[in-house]
Design a protein around this motif. Structure first.
Motif, short mmCIF file in Angstrom:
data_model
loop_
_atom_site.label_atom_id
_atom_site.label_comp_id
_atom_site.label_asym_id
_atom_site.label_seq_id
_atom_site.Cartn_x
_atom_site.Cartn_y
_atom_site.Cartn_z
N ARG A 147 0.84 -1.20 0.00
CA ARG A 147 0.00 0.00 0.00
C ARG A 147 0.87 1.24 0.00
O ARG A 147 1.96 1.23 0.57
N HIS A 148 0.34 2.30 -0.60
CA HIS A 148 1.06 3.57 -0.63
C HIS A 148 0.22 4.66 0.00
O HIS A 148 -1.01 4.70 -0.17
N ARG A 149 0.89 5.52 0.72
CA ARG A 149 0.23 6.62 1.40
C ARG A 149 1.12 7.86 1.36
O ARG A 149 2.33 7.75 1.18
N LEU A 150 0.51 9.00 1.55
CA LEU A 150 1.23 10.24 1.82
C LEU A 150 1.14 10.48 3.31
O LEU A 150 0.03 10.56 3.87
N VAL A 151 2.28 10.56 3.99
CA VAL A 151 2.28 10.66 5.45
C VAL A 151 3.12 11.84 5.91
O VAL A 151 3.95 12.38 5.17
N SER A 152 2.88 12.22 7.15
CA SER A 152 3.65 13.27 7.82
C SER A 152 4.23 12.67 9.10
O SER A 152 3.50 12.07 9.89
N ALA A 156 10.22 15.59 16.03
CA ALA A 156 10.39 15.31 17.46
C ALA A 156 9.51 14.14 17.85
O ALA A 156 8.29 14.28 18.00
N GLY A 157 10.07 12.98 17.98
CA GLY A 157 9.34 11.82 18.46
C GLY A 157 8.87 10.85 17.41
O GLY A 157 8.54 9.70 17.71
N GLY A 158 8.78 11.28 16.12
CA GLY A 158 8.44 10.36 15.04
C GLY A 158 6.97 10.00 14.93
O GLY A 158 6.63 9.03 14.24
N ALA A 159 6.08 10.78 15.57
CA ALA A 159 4.65 10.49 15.44
C ALA A 159 4.23 10.59 13.98
O ALA A 159 4.61 11.53 13.27
N ARG A 160 3.43 9.63 13.53
CA ARG A 160 3.07 9.53 12.12
C ARG A 160 1.60 9.87 11.91
O ARG A 160 0.72 9.39 12.64
N GLN A 161 1.32 10.72 10.93
CA GLN A 161 -0.04 11.09 10.57
C GLN A 161 -0.24 10.80 9.09
O GLN A 161 0.58 11.19 8.24
N VAL A 162 -1.33 10.12 8.74
CA VAL A 162 -1.65 9.84 7.34
C VAL A 162 -2.33 11.07 6.74
O VAL A 162 -3.34 11.54 7.23
N VAL A 163 -1.76 11.59 5.66
CA VAL A 163 -2.32 12.76 4.98
C VAL A 163 -3.29 12.32 3.89
O VAL A 163 -4.35 12.93 3.70
N ALA A 164 -2.91 11.29 3.14
CA ALA A 164 -3.78 10.80 2.06
C ALA A 164 -3.53 9.31 1.87
O ALA A 164 -2.40 8.83 1.93
N GLU A 165 -4.60 8.56 1.65
CA GLU A 165 -4.50 7.13 1.35
C GLU A 165 -5.71 6.72 0.52
O GLU A 165 -6.51 7.57 0.12
#
Length: 624
Positions: A147-152, A156-165
């Motif tokens: 799967r491919h996603r655009l993430v942020s 600081a800390g490496g928290a991951r947020q999905v921007v688009a999927e």
């Protein structure tokens, strides 16, 4: 000293296979920042990609510590392997495909990981200063599903947020100067990014990205690429809506085409983070333009005013700019690839890295553009390189053997630049022809789309038409012609050997021999490409058999040499080995060399040299 009279093909030369392999150094991904310029340097002597930093007051220096290599493998072909933060670098480490951070002012500091998900890869990095995060294309290999996603990812800390999927593919995340808008390109299967894609734009609200709206590609068949914001916040992009990849921009009244000349301004987007144009403000653009295979660098505006830059170079790519200079990677017919700094004020050029002339001027065979007639009254393109070695001359009345180079892709292209491998052949008394068959990029959408359902037919027709054209012009010996190619080029070479007995021999470097097997095992990015090139194998099994070199092994009479990487995930070694066995069963002379640690595309200098030397000696025996 008078030239020695020797037969074509076996001229002595100091330009050895080892020297040619070591001259395969190349550059990628320029980025202006931190008071200078960064680029990726690929050196075949240690098979590593390293990041270099240049400032006008100091010499360029490597900033990648030993044990690291800066290279992404998203979509297998990678790109966008680093980005700049205010006081740090973020880069993708080749070995684990994770994002790592390192300070820019402490060369002795050890990088540390920002991500640590072994089942994920990252590429197309972009720094988001408002969120203090790295935007990236994420490729997830979890539970056997890609799967491919655009993430942020927060620094600081490496928290991951999905921007688009939920779309099959993403590329080119690009932020506006104020950080409030984010543009990207996306496309769905079964399309490829050079056949149909969409431009999306999202607005930031309360620290999160709102649902995007589509600016291009939703209502018509077009390929868009490389969204860019100008300094005043105007979004630009390239679209082939009018038949060529040309610059467009947003206006209050909708999209507007900025330049309408019939030329492409970008290559096919096989890799992430391609940069072939930049909006400069005040209606001006820095851009590359593909003219009859040449990649020119221009400063232009929509009114038709333009200034040619870096005139001594025949292919410019990967642009960057700051307040004082333009930057690009450039090639020429006589020099190795170079990183250039071009003064915006007067256009003067400074070479920052590379750019050496490894052969004396009289030793270099220069590319001659060749347009020739092919099937259906159409025209195809190539570059011809005549034998060139002032210390040798052929016996009177003889003509040189020819080696036809077929590029990979197949939606790719060859360019009129110094190729160490081609010079290896021309130094020894071979002529060489680099073929841009119909289906290659750089000649408009119609030319690029010409391979639709005709791979193995159109490209083979063009290879044979090229032989006919050069034979008619009496520039080569039509009885001593070889065809060779890598990846998709290997498929064309094998298909040409099956279609015609006029070739003395050929070479396949990790080439496709069974497209149906390739379709079954290839990676997601090319998962539907074979259906576009040939058709649906379930509906058209006989077409696949007719287009398969493996199933046509009985039609091949000419000797073939094969080279294969043991770790190749695109063309698996087993595919090549079945082709080798099929030819051997037919009594065809075959050589096979497998390099255990190579992938799809050889990188180690020793292996590159070994393959080149073996191929030449294989052909030489066939000339005897």
């Amino acid at each position: 000293m008078p030239a020695a009279t020797l037969p074509y093909g076996d001229w002595p030369s100091a330009w050895t296979a080892q020297r040619a392999a070591e001259a395969s150094r190349d550059f990628a991904e320029l980025c202006a920042g931190h008071g200078g310029l960064y680029w990726i340097d690929y050196c075949p002597s240690d098979s590593r990609c390293t990041l270099w930093h240049w400032r006008s007051d100091t010499a360029a220096r490597c900033v990648t510590p030993r044990g690291f290599s800066v290279r992404s493998r998203v979509y297998e072909y990678g790109g966008g392997a680093f980005c700049l933060l205010p006081h740090q670098l973020a880069f993708v480490n080749e070995a684990d495909q994770q994002i790592w951070l390192q300070p820019v002012d402490d060369a002795a500091a050890t990088p540390w990981p920002l991500t640590s998900a072994a089942e994920r890869r990252y590429g197309d990095l972009q720094y988001d200063p408002l969120a203090e995060a790295v935007l990236a294309i994420e490729e997830s290999h979890e539970a056997g599903v890609v799967r491919h996603r655009l993430v942020s990812i927060a620094v600081a800390g490496g928290a991951r947020q999905v921007v688009a999927e939920d779309t099959d593919f993403y590329s080119a995340p690009t932020l506006s100067p104020d950080g409030q808008r984010l543009a990207w390109v996306e496309w769905d299967r079964p399309h490829q990014p050079w056949s149909r894609s969409r431009l999306q734009l999202a607005q930031r609200s309360d620290g999160r990205w709102c649902a995007p709206r589509c600016l291009a590609g939703s209502n018509c068949v077009e390929s868009v690429q490389q969204p860019r914001f100008s300094a005043d916040g105007v979004l630009h992009w390239l679209s082939d809506h009018s038949g060529w990849w040309q610059p467009w921009c947003e206006t209050e009244r909708g999209a507007r085409q900025l330049i309408e000349v019939p030329y492409d301004h970008a290559p096919a987007p096989w890799q992430l983070a391609t940069c072939s144009y930049l909006p400069l403000g005040h209606g001006k653009l820095l851009l590359t333009r593909q003219v009859e295979g040449f990649g020119l660098l221009l400063e232009a505006d929509g009114a038709g005013t333009q200034r040619r830059l870096a005139e001594g170079f025949s292919r410019c790519r990967q642009l960057a700019a700051d307040a004082e200079r333009f930057y690009c990677i450039a090639g020429s017919p006589t020099r190795l690839p170079a990183v250039l700094a071009i003064e915006r004020r007067d256009g003067s050029v400074r070479v920052l890295a590379g750019g050496a002339s490894p052969l004396a001027d009289e030793d270099v065979s220069r590319p001659e553009p060749l347009a020739f007639a092919t099937a259906n009254g159409e025209t195809a393109h190539a570059f011809f390189f005549a034998p060139r070695n002032p210390r040798c001359a052929a016996p009177s009345g003889t003509r040189p053997p020819l080696v036809i180079f077929v590029h990979g892709g197949p939606t790719s292209a060859c360019y009129p630049v110094f190729d160490p491998r081609i010079q290896f052949w021309t130094q020894r008394g071979f002529a060489a022809a680099d073929l841009n068959y119909r289906g290659s990029t750089g000649f408009g959408r119609a030319y690029r789309q010409r391979l639709h359902l005709s791979w193995g037919i159109t490209d083979v027709e063009d290879a044979l038409a090229l032989v006919e054209a050069l034979s008619t012009q009496q520039r080569v010996d039509p009885q001593r012609v070889f065809v060779r190619g890598s990846s998709a080029g290997g498929y064309t070479a094998l298909s040409a050997l099956a279609a015609s007995h006029r070739f003395r021999g050929g070479a396949s470097l990790y080439g496709v021999s069974d497209p149906r097997v390739l379709r079954r095992v290839t990676h997601k990015f090319e998962g539907d490409y074979l259906d576009w090139l040939i058709g649906d194998p379930e509906q058209l099994p006989e077409r696949y058999r007719a287009r398969s070199p493996l199933h046509r092994a009985g039609d091949i009479r000419s000797p073939v040499i094969f080279f294969q990487g043991g770790l190749d995930a695109v063309v698996l070694p087993e595919q090549t080995e079945r082709m080798v066995a099929a030819l051997q069963a037919q009594g065809v002379e075959v050589e096979y060399r497998r390099y255990p640690d190579e992938r799809h595309g050889f990188r180690d200098a020793a292996n590159l040299a070994d393959a080149l030397e073996r191929e030449w000696r294989f052909y030489l025996r066939l000339l005897a």
